[in-house]
Design a protein around this motif. Structure first.
Motif, PDB file in Angstrom:
ATOM      1  N   SER A 148      16.258  -4.693  -3.344  1.00 13.06           N
ATOM      2  CA  SER A 148      16.855  -3.433  -3.816  1.00 13.06           C
ATOM      3  C   SER A 148      15.881  -2.266  -3.685  1.00 13.06           C
ATOM      4  CB  SER A 148      17.273  -3.588  -5.282  1.00 13.06           C
ATOM      5  OG  SER A 148      16.153  -4.014  -6.047  1.00 13.06           O
ATOM      6  N   GLY A 149      14.651  -2.527  -3.229  1.00  9.12           N
ATOM      7  CA  GLY A 149      13.668  -1.448  -3.086  1.00  9.12           C
ATOM      8  C   GLY A 149      13.784  -0.766  -1.733  1.00  9.12           C
ATOM      9  N   ASN A 150      12.928   0.218  -1.520  1.00 10.89           N
ATOM     10  CA  ASN A 150      12.983   1.004  -0.274  1.00 10.89           C
ATOM     11  C   ASN A 150      12.739   0.134   0.960  1.00 10.89           C
ATOM     12  OD1 ASN A 150      13.248   3.807  -1.253  1.00 10.89           O
ATOM     13  ND2 ASN A 150      11.334   3.320  -2.304  1.00 10.89           N
ATOM     14  N   LEU A 151      11.671  -0.648   0.910  1.00  9.87           N
ATOM     15  CA  LEU A 151      11.339  -1.473   2.078  1.00  9.87           C
ATOM     16  C   LEU A 151      12.362  -2.595   2.244  1.00  9.87           C
ATOM     17  CD1 LEU A 151       9.259  -2.004   4.350  1.00  9.87           C
ATOM     18  CD2 LEU A 151       8.065  -3.532   2.763  1.00  9.87           C
ATOM     19  N   GLY A 152      12.784  -3.186   1.113  1.00  4.41           N
ATOM     20  CA  GLY A 152      13.745  -4.290   1.171  1.00  4.41           C
ATOM     21  C   GLY A 152      15.073  -3.852   1.772  1.00  4.41           C
ATOM     22  N   LYS A 153      15.594  -2.712   1.302  1.00 11.23           N
ATOM     23  CA  LYS A 153      16.893  -2.245   1.820  1.00 11.23           C
ATOM     24  C   LYS A 153      16.797  -1.927   3.312  1.00 11.23           C
ATOM     25  CE  LYS A 153      19.095  -0.127  -2.197  1.00 11.23           C
ATOM     26  NZ  LYS A 153      19.337   1.111  -2.913  1.00 11.23           N
ATOM     27  N   ALA A 154      15.698  -1.275   3.686  1.00 11.14           N
ATOM     28  CA  ALA A 154      15.548  -0.909   5.101  1.00 11.14           C
ATOM     29  C   ALA A 154      15.454  -2.166   5.964  1.00 11.14           C
ATOM     30  CB  ALA A 154      14.315  -0.027   5.284  1.00 11.14           C
ATOM     31  N   SER A 196      -4.374   5.404   8.378  1.00 13.27           N
ATOM     32  CA  SER A 196      -3.543   5.070   9.551  1.00 13.27           C
ATOM     33  C   SER A 196      -2.096   4.896   9.089  1.00 13.27           C
ATOM     34  CB  SER A 196      -4.055   3.793  10.212  1.00 13.27           C
ATOM     35  OG  SER A 196      -4.197   2.761   9.246  1.00 13.27           O
ATOM     36  N   PHE A 197      -1.545   5.993   8.513  1.00 10.68           N
ATOM     37  CA  PHE A 197      -0.190   5.969   7.957  1.00 10.68           C
ATOM     38  C   PHE A 197       0.820   5.374   8.945  1.00 10.68           C
ATOM     39  CE2 PHE A 197      -1.886   9.696   5.582  1.00 10.68           C
ATOM     40  CZ  PHE A 197      -1.530   9.330   4.301  1.00 10.68           C
ATOM     41  N   ALA A 198       1.731   4.542   8.417  1.00 10.89           N
ATOM     42  CA  ALA A 198       2.829   3.989   9.239  1.00 10.89           C
ATOM     43  C   ALA A 198       4.147   4.222   8.502  1.00 10.89           C
ATOM     44  CB  ALA A 198       2.626   2.491   9.455  1.00 10.89           C
ATOM     45  N   SER A 199       5.195   4.445   9.262  1.00  8.56           N
ATOM     46  CA  SER A 199       6.497   4.700   8.643  1.00  8.56           C
ATOM     47  C   SER A 199       7.052   3.423   8.008  1.00  8.56           C
ATOM     48  CB  SER A 199       7.455   5.209   9.721  1.00  8.56           C
ATOM     49  OG  SER A 199       8.756   4.838   9.410  1.00  8.56           O
ATOM     50  N   ARG A 200       7.557   3.574   6.788  1.00  8.00           N
ATOM     51  CA  ARG A 200       8.160   2.414   6.108  1.00  8.00           C
ATOM     52  C   ARG A 200       9.333   1.876   6.922  1.00  8.00           C
ATOM     53  NH1 ARG A 200       8.615   3.845   0.213  1.00  8.00           N
ATOM     54  NH2 ARG A 200      10.072   5.349   1.039  1.00  8.00           N
ATOM     55  N   LEU A 201      10.063   2.773   7.608  1.00  8.05           N
ATOM     56  CA  LEU A 201      11.200   2.309   8.429  1.00  8.05           C
ATOM     57  C   LEU A 201      10.711   1.499   9.625  1.00  8.05           C
ATOM     58  CD1 LEU A 201      13.645   5.352   8.520  1.00  8.05           C
ATOM     59  CD2 LEU A 201      13.917   3.166   7.329  1.00  8.05           C
ATOM     60  N   ASP A 202       9.594   1.949  10.236  1.00  3.81           N
ATOM     61  CA  ASP A 202       9.041   1.167  11.348  1.00  3.81           C
ATOM     62  C   ASP A 202       8.581  -0.207  10.861  1.00  3.81           C
ATOM     63  OD1 ASP A 202       9.485   3.082  13.279  1.00  3.81           O
ATOM     64  OD2 ASP A 202       7.429   3.848  13.307  1.00  3.81           O
ATOM     65  N   ILE A 203       7.956  -0.223   9.686  1.00  2.00           N
ATOM     66  CA  ILE A 203       7.494  -1.515   9.148  1.00  2.00           C
ATOM     67  C   ILE A 203       8.704  -2.425   8.894  1.00  2.00           C
ATOM     68  CG2 ILE A 203       6.312  -2.659   7.233  1.00  2.00           C
ATOM     69  CD1 ILE A 203       4.573  -0.131   6.917  1.00  2.00           C
ATOM     70  N   ALA A 204       9.782  -1.832   8.345  1.00  5.24           N
ATOM     71  CA  ALA A 204      10.994  -2.621   8.060  1.00  5.24           C
ATOM     72  C   ALA A 204      11.567  -3.203   9.350  1.00  5.24           C
ATOM     73  CB  ALA A 204      12.028  -1.739   7.366  1.00  5.24           C
ATOM     74  N   GLU A 205      11.597  -2.400  10.397  1.00  5.44           N
ATOM     75  CA  GLU A 205      12.143  -2.894  11.671  1.00  5.44           C
ATOM     76  C   GLU A 205      11.280  -4.029  12.216  1.00  5.44           C
ATOM     77  OE1 GLU A 205      12.966   0.251  14.502  1.00  5.44           O
ATOM     78  OE2 GLU A 205      13.275  -1.188  16.124  1.00  5.44           O
ATOM     79  N   ALA A 206       9.955  -3.867  12.104  1.00  5.22           N
ATOM     80  CA  ALA A 206       9.053  -4.917  12.597  1.00  5.22           C
ATOM     81  C   ALA A 206       9.223  -6.195  11.758  1.00  5.22           C
ATOM     82  CB  ALA A 206       7.608  -4.427  12.543  1.00  5.22           C
ATOM     83  N   LEU A 207       9.389  -6.019  10.445  1.00  4.08           N
ATOM     84  CA  LEU A 207       9.617  -7.200   9.587  1.00  4.08           C
ATOM     85  C   LEU A 207      10.892  -7.919  10.006  1.00  4.08           C
ATOM     86  CD1 LEU A 207       8.713  -5.736   6.055  1.00  4.08           C
ATOM     87  CD2 LEU A 207       7.558  -7.668   7.175  1.00  4.08           C
ATOM     88  N   ALA A 208      11.967  -7.148  10.250  1.00  7.34           N
ATOM     89  CA  ALA A 208      13.239  -7.766  10.645  1.00  7.34           C
ATOM     90  C   ALA A 208      13.072  -8.511  11.963  1.00  7.34           C
ATOM     91  CB  ALA A 208      14.328  -6.695  10.750  1.00  7.34           C
TER      92      ALA A 208
END
Ligand SMILES: NC(=O)c1ccc[n+]([C@@H]2O[C@H](COP(=O)([O-])OP(=O)(O)OC[C@H]3O[C@@H](n4cnc5c(N)ncnc54)[C@H](OP(=O)(O)O)[C@@H]3O)[C@@H](O)[C@H]2O)c1
Length: 284
Positions: free
Chosen positions: A8-14, A169-181
């Motif tokens: 239900s969090g930002n990274l989880g939902k993405a 070395s900031f990374a976008s949470r959305l990019d991290i979510a896509e890589a996790l998926a």
């Protein structure tokens, strides 16, 4: 089945959204404390199970039949976070989970300034000794935290932050979510530890320079004394533990703990990650 804690969090939902483009929802389990926080209508056919990091038996039931688990790190601090993350690892072992993907932090070394590093180091060690397969995402800071770091500078360009010349070395949470998926939807492979970073690293003067170009001609970074920062957080109403946590982040940045750059995120995405300048452009 693939399960996600903190769904239900930002990274989880993405991550869920990216994963559901790759996998049938019937194969995915969202583990949440409160199903209301997950707009389940967006995810037709998704399995939603309720568990709390504080309740080992709820975690074990939620993990029944799960092969791959995305363990999103706890949002608490100190002993509480250590306990909660150990509960997840132990429940995964007990439920027979085959592989855990865990969101750690960049540079979780002994003696790190960032207080969450000790929690992540402990959980990484638990996973290494668990007998389960593991993939560790050592995440740098999210680009999406920049507005929180710089606060009123979003309105006037004046950044007051005690980070010296330290780069992130900031990374976008959305990019991290896509890589996790991408990893979650792939078959098991070798155990891996990835430093998940942007393609560059930027200090707060670099952020001010982008704000100057975009919107505020006088934007600047002022490296304030750490004590002034602590006082400002106190005036903002934060408690002592939270103040220490945020102050440890600034100390870690100053000490270079978040400056590392690694191509892992780009490789997992198959494209360049979002940059700091492009992220800020999207906000103005
Ligand atoms: N790299 C960075 O810059 C950065 C920044 C912030 C956080 N983080 C870390 O990355 C994680 C994910 O980030 P995020 O942006 O998705 O954070 P977030 O939006 O705060 O999500 C945290 C998730 O953890 C769940 N959670 C908290 N306590 C729990 C408990 N006792 N039992 C079960 N679930 C619990 C929350 O559930 P509820 O919805 O019920 O509260 C929520 O789903 C954070 O938890 C933190 O460890 C990293």
């Amino acid at each position: 089945m693939i399960a996600i804690t903190g769904a239900s969090g930002n990274l989880g939902k993405a991550t869920l959204s990216f994963l559901l483009n790759k996998t049938d929802a019937a194969n995915v389990v969202a583990i949440v404390r409160d199903p209301q926080k997950l707009d389940a209508g967006l995810y037709a056919g998704l399995n939603v199970r309720i568990a709390d990091y504080e309740d080992p038996s709820s975690l074990e039931s939620a993990l029944k039949g799960v092969d791959t688990l995305l363990h999103i790190s706890a949002s608490g601090m100190g002993e509480e976070a250590l306990r909660q993350e150990a509960n997840v690892v132990n429940a995964a072992i007990a439920a027979g989970v085959g592989r855990v993907v865990y969101t750690s932090t960049l540079c979780p070394v002994e003696g790190a300034h960032f207080l969450a590093a000790a929690v992540c180091r402990n959980t990484e060690n638990l996973l290494r000794n668990s007998g389960m397969d593991y993939v560790i995402f050592r995440n740098s800071m999210y680009l999406e935290t920049i507005p929180l770091f710089i606060g009123s500078a979003m309105d006037d360009g004046q950044i007051y932050y005690p980070s010296g010349n330290g780069k992130v070395s900031f990374a976008s949470r959305l990019d991290i979510a896509e890589a996790l998926a991408n990893v979650l939807a792939s078959p098991h492979s070798e155990n891996a530890v990835y430093d998940i970073t942007g393609a560059g690293a930027w200090n707060f003067a670099d952020i001010a320079a982008v704000l100057r170009e975009l919107v505020y001609p006088d934007a600047a970074h002022t490296d304030i004394p750490a004590e002034d920062y602590r006082n400002a957080l106190q005036n903002f109403g934060m408690g002592a533990d939270e103040i220490s946590f945020y102050a440890s982040m600034a100390d870690a940045i100053r000490a270079g703990e978040f400056k590392g750059i690694n191509p892992a995120l780009e490789n997992l995405l198959g494209r360049k990650p979002l940059t700091m300048a492009d992220y800020l452009k999207s906000l103005f």
